[in-house]
Write a protein that holds these residues in place. Structure first.
Motif, short mmCIF file in Angstrom:
data_model
loop_
_atom_site.label_atom_id
_atom_site.label_comp_id
_atom_site.label_asym_id
_atom_site.label_seq_id
_atom_site.Cartn_x
_atom_site.Cartn_y
_atom_site.Cartn_z
N ARG A 27 -69.21 -47.72 76.20
CA ARG A 27 -70.05 -46.87 77.04
C ARG A 27 -71.09 -46.06 76.26
O ARG A 27 -71.60 -45.06 76.75
CB ARG A 27 -69.22 -45.97 77.95
N TYR A 28 -71.40 -46.49 75.04
CA TYR A 28 -72.50 -45.88 74.31
C TYR A 28 -73.81 -46.53 74.75
O TYR A 28 -73.86 -47.75 74.95
CB TYR A 28 -72.34 -46.06 72.79
N GLU A 29 -74.85 -45.72 74.91
CA GLU A 29 -76.14 -46.27 75.33
C GLU A 29 -76.74 -47.15 74.24
O GLU A 29 -76.72 -46.80 73.06
CB GLU A 29 -77.12 -45.13 75.65
N VAL A 30 -77.27 -48.28 74.68
CA VAL A 30 -77.95 -49.22 73.80
C VAL A 30 -79.46 -49.15 74.04
O VAL A 30 -80.25 -49.18 73.11
CB VAL A 30 -77.43 -50.66 74.05
N VAL A 62 -71.22 -42.56 77.73
CA VAL A 62 -71.65 -42.16 79.07
C VAL A 62 -70.40 -42.04 79.96
O VAL A 62 -69.54 -42.92 79.93
CB VAL A 62 -72.62 -43.21 79.66
N PRO A 63 -70.27 -40.98 80.72
CA PRO A 63 -69.13 -40.86 81.64
C PRO A 63 -69.12 -42.01 82.65
O PRO A 63 -70.14 -42.64 82.89
CB PRO A 63 -69.37 -39.52 82.35
N GLU A 70 -68.83 -36.76 90.34
CA GLU A 70 -68.04 -35.56 90.59
C GLU A 70 -68.74 -34.28 90.16
O GLU A 70 -68.16 -33.20 90.27
CB GLU A 70 -66.70 -35.66 89.85
N ASP A 71 -69.98 -34.38 89.69
CA ASP A 71 -70.73 -33.19 89.30
C ASP A 71 -70.57 -32.14 90.39
O ASP A 71 -70.84 -32.39 91.56
CB ASP A 71 -72.21 -33.55 89.11
N GLU A 72 -70.11 -30.96 90.03
CA GLU A 72 -69.79 -29.92 91.03
C GLU A 72 -70.98 -29.49 91.86
O GLU A 72 -70.83 -28.96 92.95
CB GLU A 72 -69.14 -28.71 90.36
N PHE A 73 -72.19 -29.72 91.35
CA PHE A 73 -73.38 -29.32 92.09
C PHE A 73 -73.99 -30.49 92.88
O PHE A 73 -74.95 -30.31 93.60
CB PHE A 73 -74.43 -28.72 91.15
N GLY A 74 -73.46 -31.71 92.68
CA GLY A 74 -73.94 -32.87 93.42
C GLY A 74 -75.35 -33.28 93.05
O GLY A 74 -76.07 -33.84 93.87
#
Length: 99
Positions: A27-30, A62-63, A70-74
């Protein structure tokens, strides 16, 4: 490889509103492309960073889509996309233009 498209909903003109990422198996950005509200864009791959504000590849994995959503602020709308879709955006943005 996994491919992510993420809409970022905010009002900050200095931050991207749409991010495309190609990630390796850990999950590392390429490769990454960021689009801004005013039409600017930036991209990064290997040791190359062009345009954008701090467009470099992430230094941590990357999550998952679930974690991003699930970002609390959406503020984030993540979506897995196909390799073909990512390649088309990459070709249209990076291969054919300069920021």
């Amino acid at each position: 490889m996994e491919y992510l498209k993420c809409e970022w909903i905010h009002d900050d003109a200095d931050e991207p509103i749409l991010i495309y990422s190609e990630m390796d198996d850990e999950r590392y950005e390429v490769r990454k492309i960021e689009f801004y509200r005013d039409g600017r864009y930036g991209y990064a791959y290997e040791d190359v960073e062009v345009g954008g504000v701090g467009v470099g590849l992430g230094e941590v994995p990357v999550p998952t889509i679930e974690e991003i959503a699930e970002d609390e602020f959406g503020h984030f709308v993540p979506m897995l996309i196909s390799k073909d879709e990512f390649e088309e955006v990459w070709k249209d943005t990076v291969s054919n233009k300069n920021p």
